[in-house]
Write a protein that holds these residues in place. Structure first.
Motif, PDB file in Angstrom:
ATOM      1  N   PHE A  99      44.573 -12.174   2.566  1.00 16.72           N
ATOM      2  CA  PHE A  99      43.281 -12.741   2.954  1.00 16.72           C
ATOM      3  C   PHE A  99      42.651 -13.549   1.817  1.00 16.72           C
ATOM      4  CE2 PHE A  99      43.793  -9.293   5.959  1.00 16.72           C
ATOM      5  CZ  PHE A  99      43.247  -9.791   7.139  1.00 16.72           C
ATOM      6  N   LEU A 100      43.364 -13.670   0.699  1.00 15.84           N
ATOM      7  CA  LEU A 100      42.784 -14.294  -0.490  1.00 15.84           C
ATOM      8  C   LEU A 100      42.348 -15.727  -0.244  1.00 15.84           C
ATOM      9  CD1 LEU A 100      42.097 -14.215  -3.502  1.00 15.84           C
ATOM     10  CD2 LEU A 100      44.481 -14.845  -3.980  1.00 15.84           C
ATOM     11  N   TYR A 101      43.197 -16.529   0.383  1.00 13.15           N
ATOM     12  CA  TYR A 101      42.853 -17.933   0.609  1.00 13.15           C
ATOM     13  C   TYR A 101      41.647 -18.069   1.536  1.00 13.15           C
ATOM     14  CZ  TYR A 101      46.841 -19.911  -1.855  1.00 13.15           C
ATOM     15  OH  TYR A 101      47.723 -20.309  -2.835  1.00 13.15           O
ATOM     16  N   GLN A 102      41.583 -17.222   2.551  1.00 11.01           N
ATOM     17  CA  GLN A 102      40.437 -17.257   3.452  1.00 11.01           C
ATOM     18  C   GLN A 102      39.168 -16.841   2.720  1.00 11.01           C
ATOM     19  OE1 GLN A 102      40.580 -18.405   6.668  1.00 11.01           O
ATOM     20  NE2 GLN A 102      38.340 -18.332   6.542  1.00 11.01           N
ATOM     21  N   PHE A 103      39.286 -15.854   1.836  1.00  9.12           N
ATOM     22  CA  PHE A 103      38.136 -15.408   1.038  1.00  9.12           C
ATOM     23  C   PHE A 103      37.609 -16.542   0.157  1.00  9.12           C
ATOM     24  CE2 PHE A 103      36.470 -13.770  -2.984  1.00  9.12           C
ATOM     25  CZ  PHE A 103      35.488 -12.891  -2.541  1.00  9.12           C
ATOM     26  N   LEU A 104      38.522 -17.245  -0.489  1.00  7.35           N
ATOM     27  CA  LEU A 104      38.115 -18.363  -1.341  1.00  7.35           C
ATOM     28  C   LEU A 104      37.416 -19.451  -0.523  1.00  7.35           C
ATOM     29  CD1 LEU A 104      41.240 -18.737  -3.661  1.00  7.35           C
ATOM     30  CD2 LEU A 104      39.087 -17.575  -4.168  1.00  7.35           C
ATOM     31  N   LYS A 105      37.968 -19.708   0.668  1.00  7.28           N
ATOM     32  CA  LYS A 105      37.381 -20.731   1.538  1.00  7.28           C
ATOM     33  C   LYS A 105      35.989 -20.324   2.013  1.00  7.28           C
ATOM     34  CE  LYS A 105      38.299 -23.271   5.834  1.00  7.28           C
ATOM     35  NZ  LYS A 105      39.258 -23.429   6.981  1.00  7.28           N
ATOM     36  N   ASP A 106      35.845 -19.057   2.439  1.00  7.10           N
ATOM     37  CA  ASP A 106      34.554 -18.579   2.950  1.00  7.10           C
ATOM     38  C   ASP A 106      33.474 -18.592   1.877  1.00  7.10           C
ATOM     39  OD1 ASP A 106      35.754 -18.191   5.381  1.00  7.10           O
ATOM     40  OD2 ASP A 106      36.007 -16.020   5.159  1.00  7.10           O
ATOM     41  N   HIS A 107      33.861 -18.360   0.637  1.00  7.19           N
ATOM     42  CA  HIS A 107      32.882 -18.308  -0.459  1.00  7.19           C
ATOM     43  C   HIS A 107      32.843 -19.602  -1.265  1.00  7.19           C
ATOM     44  CE1 HIS A 107      33.354 -14.048   0.552  1.00  7.19           C
ATOM     45  NE2 HIS A 107      32.197 -13.835  -0.035  1.00  7.19           N
ATOM     46  N   GLN A 108      33.471 -20.638  -0.673  1.00  3.73           N
ATOM     47  CA  GLN A 108      33.462 -21.979  -1.269  1.00  3.73           C
ATOM     48  C   GLN A 108      33.915 -21.957  -2.738  1.00  3.73           C
ATOM     49  OE1 GLN A 108      29.401 -23.279  -0.443  1.00  3.73           O
ATOM     50  NE2 GLN A 108      30.043 -24.186   1.491  1.00  3.73           N
ATOM     51  N   ILE A 109      34.984 -21.186  -2.979  1.00  6.19           N
ATOM     52  CA  ILE A 109      35.590 -21.127  -4.305  1.00  6.19           C
ATOM     53  C   ILE A 109      36.847 -21.993  -4.284  1.00  6.19           C
ATOM     54  CG2 ILE A 109      36.604 -19.631  -6.075  1.00  6.19           C
ATOM     55  CD1 ILE A 109      35.017 -17.316  -4.848  1.00  6.19           C
ATOM     56  N   SER A 110      36.989 -22.844  -5.252  1.00  9.08           N
ATOM     57  CA  SER A 110      38.119 -23.766  -5.284  1.00  9.08           C
ATOM     58  C   SER A 110      39.436 -23.009  -5.443  1.00  9.08           C
ATOM     59  CB  SER A 110      37.970 -24.757  -6.449  1.00  9.08           C
ATOM     60  OG  SER A 110      39.140 -25.540  -6.578  1.00  9.08           O
TER      61      SER A 110
END
Length: 390
Positions: A99-110
């Protein structure tokens, strides 16, 4: 079987799982220290013999070894519990990381903070190829088979090439052997039910996948197949996985695949737990429930065939050891496998880009790992921090 406290033994297995980094060779050291030296569940000679048994079987070597120890101490039930305690913690960890990539996307982390992970993973694979090559390249035949495996899988980008070259390597090793009576007859009274289950899951999942095209069934079939096609540690399955999951089916990108493979280096336990990450990523568009199911099914799928084979073969190991062809074929299979891993590392480096930045990260990873002074988890952490800082 021995009279042993299930609770105490499984506690010791968990200690091994939480302290095992770096692949089958390092895992064997953990088993030797904790299960042999400290707890004396078995002798060093018995552990080496179990390692020899698992080395001639497809599947994750260290997982099969500790499962066989469980079988020796308490039969099939304790063996199954041993597998669960050994493999489940890292499977859960890799499921969460899917779920890491989705987490980064949801929290607007590059996603750029992960950009060094892929190059680091290539470094791990290059070093694994070097170490395997150093071990298996002992004569002209093994060098030839190493080059054959490497070139064949470089130029033929199809999932079927991997089992084909491995079988060819084993067959050539047998044909070239000067030993006599390779296929000596033996009498075996084996628990054939486990072998029937092994074949049932292999054929049943394949037919069901072709008939339904259901993603969960397809993932189980794929990872179950990986589990019985590869010999050795998690690094051996990388070229097989990346050809099918990335190149053929496009379940995840090259960078996403390598990120997961890099992150698993920072977790203890078997590297085959990487399958949970890959399976979860393959189902990431289906919602969180399906993604978790896909991750768990993929994790179970890759460990199941090796476990069934251990349950079938361990009770008759003393007889099987007398078949010379079994051991002789392994020489060729391992040489070809070394070639597969080398090609995988080269192809992966080409795909992430042969840039100065990537070459530096790959080189530093190899050097630091080779010195054995910095544990793999700290290397992963350092690369993550570098991605954030730079």
């Amino acid at each position: 079987m021995h009279n042993v406290s299930y609770r105490q033994f499984l506690k010791d297995v968990l200690i091994c799982s939480l302290g095992a980094y770096g692949g089958p060779e390092a895992h064997f050291g953990v088993f030797l220290d904790h299960l042999v030296s400290k707890k004396q569940y078995l002798s060093e000679e018995e552990l080496v013999e179990l390692l020899a048994l698992t080395s001639i079987l497809p599947g994750p070597t260290s997982t099969q070894t500790i499962t066989a120890v469980g079988y020796r101490m308490g039969g099939p039930l304790l063996a199954l519990l041993t597998l669960f305690v050994w493999a489940f913690p890292p499977i859960l960890g890799m499921t969460a990381l899917s779920f890491l990539y989705q987490f980064l996307k949801d929290h607007q982390i590059s996603e750029d903070i992960l950009r060094f992970i892929a190059a680091m993973a290539v470094g791990f694979i290059f070093l694994a190829a070097f170490r395997i090559g150093k071990k298996v390249l002992v004569d002209r035949l093994t060098i030839t088979l190493f080059l054959f495996g490497s070139l064949a899988t470089y130029f033929i980008r199809s999932p079927w090439i991997f089992p084909a070259v491995l079988l060819i390597g084993g067959a050539i090793s047998i044909i070239a052997s000067k030993e006599k009576n390779l296929f000596n007859k033996i009498t075996i009274r084996a628990p054939y039910g486990y072998l029937i289950l092994f074949v049932f899951f292999a054929l049943g999942s394949l037919l069901l996948s072709l008939a339904t095209h259901n993603l969960l069934v397809t993932l189980f079939e794929a990872f179950y197949r990986y589990g019985y096609l590869v010999f050795g540690g998690g690094q051996v399955v990388v070229p097989v996985m990346i050809t099918e999951l990335v190149e053929t089916k496009g379940y995840l990108t090259n960078e996403q695949f390598l990120t997961g493979y890099g992150l698993v280096q920072g977790l203890p336990g078997p590297m085959f737990s990487f399958s949970a990450y890959a399976g979860g990523m393959a189902a990431r568009s289906e919602g969180p429930v399906i993604q978790v199911l896909a991750a768990l099914i993929s994790g179970v799928g890759i460990f199941l065939p090796g476990t069934l084979l251990i349950f079938f073969i361990y009770p008759v190991w003393e007889e099987l050891k007398r078949i010379k062809a079994v051991k002789v074929s392994l020489k060729g299979i391992n040489a070809v496998a070394g070639g597969l891993i080398t090609t995988a590392a080269i192809l992966l480096l080409q795909k992430i880009g042969i840039t100065a930045e990537h070459i530096v990260v790959v080189g530093l990873t190899i050097v630091v790992l080779a010195t054995k002074k910095i544990p793999a988890p700290l290397i992963v952490l350092a690369v993550l921090v570098a991605g954030i800082v730079f």
